[in-house]
Motif scaffolding. Structure first.
Motif, PDB file in Angstrom:
ATOM      1  N   ALA A  56      74.248  52.066  32.730  1.00  0.00           N
ATOM      2  CA  ALA A  56      72.964  51.608  32.207  1.00  0.00           C
ATOM      3  C   ALA A  56      72.010  52.775  32.009  1.00  0.00           C
ATOM      4  O   ALA A  56      71.260  52.816  31.023  1.00  0.00           O
ATOM      5  CB  ALA A  56      72.350  50.573  33.148  1.00  0.00           C
ATOM      6  N   GLN A  57      72.037  53.743  32.933  1.00  0.00           N
ATOM      7  CA  GLN A  57      71.173  54.910  32.789  1.00  0.00           C
ATOM      8  C   GLN A  57      71.570  55.759  31.588  1.00  0.00           C
ATOM      9  O   GLN A  57      70.710  56.234  30.846  1.00  0.00           O
ATOM     10  CB  GLN A  57      71.215  55.752  34.059  1.00  0.00           C
ATOM     11  CG  GLN A  57      70.544  55.116  35.235  1.00  0.00           C
ATOM     12  CD  GLN A  57      70.590  56.001  36.456  1.00  0.00           C
ATOM     13  OE1 GLN A  57      70.464  57.210  36.357  1.00  0.00           O
ATOM     14  NE2 GLN A  57      70.775  55.390  37.610  1.00  0.00           N
ATOM     15  N   VAL A  58      72.876  55.939  31.391  1.00  0.00           N
ATOM     16  CA  VAL A  58      73.347  56.735  30.253  1.00  0.00           C
ATOM     17  C   VAL A  58      73.006  56.047  28.940  1.00  0.00           C
ATOM     18  O   VAL A  58      72.529  56.687  27.995  1.00  0.00           O
ATOM     19  CB  VAL A  58      74.869  56.995  30.363  1.00  0.00           C
ATOM     20  CG1 VAL A  58      75.422  57.556  29.071  1.00  0.00           C
ATOM     21  CG2 VAL A  58      75.152  57.945  31.514  1.00  0.00           C
ATOM     22  N   SER A  59      73.223  54.740  28.852  1.00  0.00           N
ATOM     23  CA  SER A  59      72.929  54.041  27.596  1.00  0.00           C
ATOM     24  C   SER A  59      71.430  54.023  27.327  1.00  0.00           C
ATOM     25  O   SER A  59      70.996  54.171  26.181  1.00  0.00           O
ATOM     26  CB  SER A  59      73.502  52.631  27.618  1.00  0.00           C
ATOM     27  OG  SER A  59      72.909  51.879  28.654  1.00  0.00           O
ATOM     28  N   SER A  60      70.616  53.866  28.357  1.00  0.00           N
ATOM     29  CA  SER A  60      69.169  53.895  28.182  1.00  0.00           C
ATOM     30  C   SER A  60      68.698  55.278  27.737  1.00  0.00           C
ATOM     31  O   SER A  60      67.857  55.404  26.838  1.00  0.00           O
ATOM     32  CB  SER A  60      68.478  53.485  29.479  1.00  0.00           C
ATOM     33  OG  SER A  60      67.091  53.562  29.339  1.00  0.00           O
ATOM     34  N   ALA A  61      69.239  56.323  28.352  1.00  0.00           N
ATOM     35  CA  ALA A  61      68.873  57.683  27.959  1.00  0.00           C
ATOM     36  C   ALA A  61      69.344  57.995  26.544  1.00  0.00           C
ATOM     37  O   ALA A  61      68.634  58.653  25.776  1.00  0.00           O
ATOM     38  CB  ALA A  61      69.443  58.691  28.942  1.00  0.00           C
ATOM     39  N   ALA A  62      70.528  57.509  26.174  1.00  0.00           N
ATOM     40  CA  ALA A  62      71.032  57.748  24.814  1.00  0.00           C
ATOM     41  C   ALA A  62      70.166  57.041  23.775  1.00  0.00           C
ATOM     42  O   ALA A  62      69.844  57.617  22.728  1.00  0.00           O
ATOM     43  CB  ALA A  62      72.483  57.280  24.710  1.00  0.00           C
ATOM     44  N   TRP A  63      69.776  55.797  24.064  1.00  0.00           N
ATOM     45  CA  TRP A  63      68.914  55.075  23.122  1.00  0.00           C
ATOM     46  C   TRP A  63      67.544  55.751  23.019  1.00  0.00           C
ATOM     47  O   TRP A  63      66.972  55.843  21.935  1.00  0.00           O
ATOM     48  CB  TRP A  63      68.785  53.617  23.527  1.00  0.00           C
ATOM     49  CG  TRP A  63      67.981  52.819  22.556  1.00  0.00           C
ATOM     50  CD1 TRP A  63      66.743  52.309  22.751  1.00  0.00           C
ATOM     51  CD2 TRP A  63      68.347  52.472  21.214  1.00  0.00           C
ATOM     52  NE1 TRP A  63      66.320  51.655  21.619  1.00  0.00           N
ATOM     53  CE2 TRP A  63      67.283  51.736  20.663  1.00  0.00           C
ATOM     54  CE3 TRP A  63      69.470  52.713  20.428  1.00  0.00           C
ATOM     55  CZ2 TRP A  63      67.314  51.256  19.368  1.00  0.00           C
ATOM     56  CZ3 TRP A  63      69.499  52.218  19.145  1.00  0.00           C
ATOM     57  CH2 TRP A  63      68.437  51.494  18.626  1.00  0.00           C
ATOM     58  N   SER A  64      67.035  56.245  24.129  1.00  0.00           N
ATOM     59  CA  SER A  64      65.760  56.958  24.099  1.00  0.00           C
ATOM     60  C   SER A  64      65.891  58.279  23.347  1.00  0.00           C
ATOM     61  O   SER A  64      64.966  58.688  22.648  1.00  0.00           O
ATOM     62  CB  SER A  64      65.262  57.223  25.516  1.00  0.00           C
ATOM     63  OG  SER A  64      64.963  56.013  26.158  1.00  0.00           O
ATOM     64  N   LEU A  65      67.028  58.936  23.492  1.00  0.00           N
ATOM     65  CA  LEU A  65      67.261  60.184  22.767  1.00  0.00           C
ATOM     66  C   LEU A  65      67.333  59.943  21.270  1.00  0.00           C
ATOM     67  O   LEU A  65      66.842  60.752  20.478  1.00  0.00           O
ATOM     68  CB  LEU A  65      68.548  60.837  23.278  1.00  0.00           C
ATOM     69  CG  LEU A  65      68.763  62.298  22.978  1.00  0.00           C
ATOM     70  CD1 LEU A  65      67.631  63.130  23.552  1.00  0.00           C
ATOM     71  CD2 LEU A  65      70.085  62.759  23.549  1.00  0.00           C
TER      72      LEU A  65
END
Length: 120
Positions: A56-65
């Motif tokens: 969830a952290q990786v997907s959230s960071a990727a979407w924010s990126l």
């Protein structure tokens, strides 16, 4: 088709409010990316991800990126008064709201909110 508006929330000027929304969303995306890097790559001890999984952290960071350049294009669009550039940001914002709504429904309704917490 609705006519164009000149105010935000019926009383505020439109352009400064759109800029404020864009800048606040940009700050949120930068903080989310920084938290993802700190929590996952640098193993930062005080985990501010509220016990979410690594995926969830990786997907959230990727979407924010992905959102950082889109927000920059939106800021450019408000300065150049270009409606298609702002429409691109609008689509990103709608998808972000849908993703957040799904995540909230999943955490609060579909599964135990305390499942990823560390045992004390």
């Amino acid at each position: 088709m609705l006519p164009p508006t000149s105010s935000f929330l019926c009383c505020l000027p439109l352009r400064p409010c759109i800029k404020a929304i864009l800048w606040l969303n940009l700050a949120q995306c930068v903080i989310c990316c920084a938290m993802g890097v700190a929590n996952l790559m640098m193993d930062y001890t005080p985990n501010y991800a509220y016990a979410s999984s690594a995926a969830a952290q990786v997907s959230s960071a990727a979407w924010s990126l992905v959102g950082i350049p889109i927000i920059a294009v939106g800021l450019w669009g408000i300065e150049s008064r270009s409606e298609p550039l702002l429409r691109l940001y609008l689509y990103y914002l709608i998808i972000s709201c849908l993703i957040d709504t799904y995540y909230l429904a999943e955490v609060f309704i579909l599964k135990d909110a305390c499942a990823d917490l560390d045992k004390a």
